[in-house]
Design a protein around this motif. Structure first.
Motif, PDB file in Angstrom:
ATOM      1  N   UNK A  38       0.813  -1.213   0.000  1.00  0.00           N
ATOM      2  CA  UNK A  38       0.000   0.000   0.000  1.00  0.00           C
ATOM      3  C   UNK A  38       0.842   1.257   0.000  1.00  0.00           C
ATOM      4  N   UNK A  39       0.170   2.388   0.157  1.00  0.00           N
ATOM      5  CA  UNK A  39       0.783   3.702   0.008  1.00  0.00           C
ATOM      6  C   UNK A  39       0.537   4.537   1.249  1.00  0.00           C
ATOM      7  N   UNK A  40       1.547   5.289   1.651  1.00  0.00           N
ATOM      8  CA  UNK A  40       1.409   6.162   2.808  1.00  0.00           C
ATOM      9  C   UNK A  40       0.693   7.442   2.386  1.00  0.00           C
ATOM     10  N   UNK A  41      -0.484   7.671   2.941  1.00  0.00           N
ATOM     11  CA  UNK A  41      -1.253   8.887   2.715  1.00  0.00           C
ATOM     12  C   UNK A  41      -1.667   9.414   4.077  1.00  0.00           C
ATOM     13  N   UNK A  42      -0.958  10.395   4.572  1.00  0.00           N
ATOM     14  CA  UNK A  42      -1.240  10.938   5.898  1.00  0.00           C
ATOM     15  C   UNK A  42      -0.769  12.383   5.949  1.00  0.00           C
ATOM     16  N   UNK A  53       2.270  13.563   3.927  1.00  0.00           N
ATOM     17  CA  UNK A  53       2.919  12.414   3.286  1.00  0.00           C
ATOM     18  C   UNK A  53       2.009  11.867   2.200  1.00  0.00           C
ATOM     19  N   UNK A  54       2.482  11.921   0.971  1.00  0.00           N
ATOM     20  CA  UNK A  54       1.703  11.443  -0.175  1.00  0.00           C
ATOM     21  C   UNK A  54       2.609  10.577  -1.038  1.00  0.00           C
ATOM     22  N   UNK A  55       2.244   9.318  -1.172  1.00  0.00           N
ATOM     23  CA  UNK A  55       2.976   8.448  -2.098  1.00  0.00           C
ATOM     24  C   UNK A  55       2.020   7.931  -3.147  1.00  0.00           C
ATOM     25  N   UNK A  56       2.509   7.793  -4.347  1.00  0.00           N
ATOM     26  CA  UNK A  56       1.726   7.318  -5.485  1.00  0.00           C
ATOM     27  C   UNK A  56       2.557   6.285  -6.235  1.00  0.00           C
ATOM     28  N   UNK A 114       2.459  14.035  11.158  1.00  0.00           N
ATOM     29  CA  UNK A 114       2.266  15.161  10.253  1.00  0.00           C
ATOM     30  C   UNK A 114       2.615  14.782   8.813  1.00  0.00           C
ATOM     31  N   UNK A 115       3.247  13.621   8.635  1.00  0.00           N
ATOM     32  CA  UNK A 115       3.611  13.172   7.296  1.00  0.00           C
ATOM     33  C   UNK A 115       4.904  13.743   6.766  1.00  0.00           C
ATOM     34  N   UNK A 116       5.776  14.219   7.656  1.00  0.00           N
ATOM     35  CA  UNK A 116       7.030  14.855   7.221  1.00  0.00           C
ATOM     36  C   UNK A 116       8.131  13.810   7.071  1.00  0.00           C
ATOM     37  N   UNK A 117       7.951  12.907   6.135  1.00  0.00           N
ATOM     38  CA  UNK A 117       8.903  11.808   5.968  1.00  0.00           C
ATOM     39  C   UNK A 117      10.276  12.305   5.521  1.00  0.00           C
ATOM     40  N   UNK A 118      10.312  13.253   4.603  1.00  0.00           N
ATOM     41  CA  UNK A 118      11.609  13.730   4.111  1.00  0.00           C
ATOM     42  C   UNK A 118      12.340  14.541   5.172  1.00  0.00           C
ATOM     43  N   UNK A 119      11.603  15.235   6.033  1.00  0.00           N
ATOM     44  CA  UNK A 119      12.242  15.928   7.152  1.00  0.00           C
ATOM     45  C   UNK A 119      12.889  14.913   8.092  1.00  0.00           C
TER      46      UNK A 119
END
Length: 575
Positions: free
Chosen positions: A27-31, A34-37, A126-131
């Motif tokens: 699946x995909x992280x949508x939070x 955080x948006x993955x496609x 908060x979905x700040x994966x890159x941070x």
């Protein structure tokens, strides 16, 4: 790597996996942010050629590049897990570098502090994966700079600079991460040593940072992305650090917590238990400070940790909010300061080293029969006071599956990539299939076409305006039920209605009823706008691709340089 030396990275990996365990499923992280496609593309937006501020550069470029061969959902999850793993392993390596007498027990404590803390929990929610990827690079940046200053043969030569280049570039997935890494590098320049001079180290760090910043520096220079920035007091105050129950803002920040969004907080931090949890962390760090103060190379990290707590607290006051507002109105790029709590990441290297030092201090005080027992107790205490970080913050951070209509709509638009307008009007979406938390609209990161987005956010009943002026004009036209011909004149070729998300529709039905319906199901409706001119290639795309290529070259050169040159025997930084 021996079994003993592998113990710490293995432990850090276990902690990272315990935190992110739900993401190991499909699946995909949508939070929230955080948006993955499945795939993303090198659209003008992904390169920073839009009216939105270049906050997601060069991460969007990397995702677009790599998702051509690796599913974007897998890629994002892998990077997030790697970032947390790097934080723990790097914190342990940093503790070993500046406090060699802490041994493996102290390294385990340092790794626990770096991974198992409220900052990680809140930024995950908060979905700040890159941070968090940038956060994980900070101790490695410190290690690289300290060893350059120490004069180790390999590290003071190509391998040392390669390591510094790689970790600064990786942290530079996001502008904030790059700035965090640069600050840590410059603070560590002050360490004593007989290796590369302070001037050379500082100049090298700044030069690397500038090269890695080219994607968003160039994007800001050639586009009008900052012209619509909202520097109002309401917009600035909405992102100020927040006080938790039983704690003032300063106390919350000292506990590595206090994110502006009260909804992105683990349950254990919403009660007076936050007071006890903060006390445990702060006491462990404080106990270890005397051991760290004996090492001159680590003093700068302690000073940085104190500043990383105090300054965001000041920015959260009325005076601080006014100062950020005034500065941002003159130089919109300083709007990066308004989310003050994210800068608390700078405290992590100092906190981790001090926590490792607590093992030595308690042993000297004859508290705890052995360092192993002491370290085990400290790690257990740190985990126990934040139990709901486990399993994706109690299941809140988990993958979801897109309904089939999303892929169907993407296929049709990608075959004829005109500009896309999206309804409902809100920038944030709430999908039943994605969970209760809001999420940024995934379409802009999925389609091989530019998607108009205003960037407006509703926070605590207030609307913080984004930079998308052109998008707002199209949105207003749709909500007013305007003539489709006017949409075509504005370059819009498609309208997507995300039917399963609540939000403002206005009189858009008047416009949509006059458009050909290309696709419809319970989740999505796609309308074509006839007579839209063919989209024009932005003449600045080459410039932005070149700027991103420089960042990528630094990242790859740093990675290859470390492998090809290797690391020589360890030399401790000066005391």
């Amino acid at each position: 790597m021996t079994r003993r030396s592998a113990a710490v990275p293995a432990y850090a990996l276990v902690l990272a996996l315990v935190v992110t365990a739900p993401l190991l499923g499909p699946g995909y992280l949508l939070l929230r942010d955080a948006v993955s496609t499945p795939r993303s593309h090198l659209t003008d937006t992904a390169l920073g050629l839009s009216q939105a501020a270049p906050r997601a550069l060069p991460q969007d470029f990397l995702m677009a590049l790599v998702s051509q061969v690796v599913d974007g959902g897998i890629l994002l999850k892998a990077l997030l897990i790697a970032g947390l793993w790097a934080a723990g392993w790097g914190a342990a390596r940093l503790a070993d570098t500046v406090l060699p007498d802490v041994g493996l027990p102290g390294q385990f404590v340092a790794a626990t502090v770096a991974i198992w803390n409220p900052y990680v929990a809140e930024r995950l929610l908060q979905g700040h994966w890159s941070l968090l990827v940038g956060y994980g690079c900070l101790p490695w940046v410190a290690v690289a700079m300290l060893r350059l200053r120490a004069g180790q043969t390999g590290w003071s030569g190509r391998a040392g600079w390669a390591a510094l280049a790689f970790w600064i570039a990786l942290a530079g997935l996001t502008p904030t991460g790059l700035l965090l890494a640069l600050v840590v590098a410059l603070v560590c320049v002050s360490a004593p040593g007989t290796g590369a001079s302070r001037i050379r180290c500082a100049a090298g760090a700044v030069s690397l940072a500038v090269l890695c910043a080219l994607p968003w520096l160039v994007a800001a220079a050639v586009s009008d992305s900052l012209s619509g920035y909202d520097a109002s007091g309401a917009g600035t105050a909405a992102f100020a650090a927040r006080a938790e129950p039983g704690l003032g803002t300063l106390g919350s920040l000292a506990g590595l917590a206090g994110i502006w969004n009260a909804q992105a907080v683990p349950g254990s931090r919403t009660t007076l238990f936050a007071l006890a949890a903060t006390a445990v962390l702060v006491v462990i760090v404080a106990v270890g400070v005397p051991a760290v103060l004996r090492r001159r190379s680590a003093v700068g990290l302690l000073v940085l940790a104190a500043a990383a707590v105090l300054l965001p607290a000041v920015l959260a006051t009325g005076v601080g909010v006014a100062a950020v507002e005034a500065a941002s109105s003159v130089l919109p790029g300083l709007g990066v300061l308004r989310d003050g709590q994210k800068w608390v990441a700078l405290a992590m290297p100092g906190y981790a080293v001090a926590a490792a030092g607590a093992v030595v201090t308690l042993s000297r005080w004859r508290i705890g029969a052995r360092q192993v027992v002491t370290a085990t107790a400290l790690c257990a205490a740190l985990i126990a006071v934040l139990p709901d970080l486990a399993w994706g913050v109690w299941g809140s951070v988990r993958p979801v599956q897109y309904p089939p209509g999303w892929a169907a709509v993407a296929e049709r638009i990608d075959a004829d990539p005109h500009v896309v307008a999206v309804l409902p009007a809100d920038a944030m979406r709430r999908f039943d299939w994605a969970g209760p938390a809001p999420v940024l609209d995934p379409l802009p990161r999925w389609l091989d076409a530019d998607v108009l987005a205003t960037g407006d956010l509703a926070i605590s009943g207030q609307t913080v305006r984004g930079e998308g002026g052109d998008a707002r004009a199209v949105q207003d036209l749709l909500l007013a039920g305007g003539d489709p011909a006017r949409l075509a004149d504005l370059g819009v070729g498609w309208v997507v209605v995300e039917a399963d998300s609540e939000g403002e529709m206005g009189s858009a039905a008047t416009t949509l009823d006059r458009l050909p319906l290309e696709y419809a199901d319970e989740h999505m409706r796609l309308y074509r706008i006839e007579g839209t001119p063919a989209p024009q290639t932005n003449p600045r795309r080459g410039l932005l691709i070149a700027a991103h290529a420089v960042w990528l070259a630094v990242l790859l050169a740093g990675f290859v340089g470390q492998i090809s040159v290797g690391q020589t025997r360890s030399v401790r930084p000066g005391r």
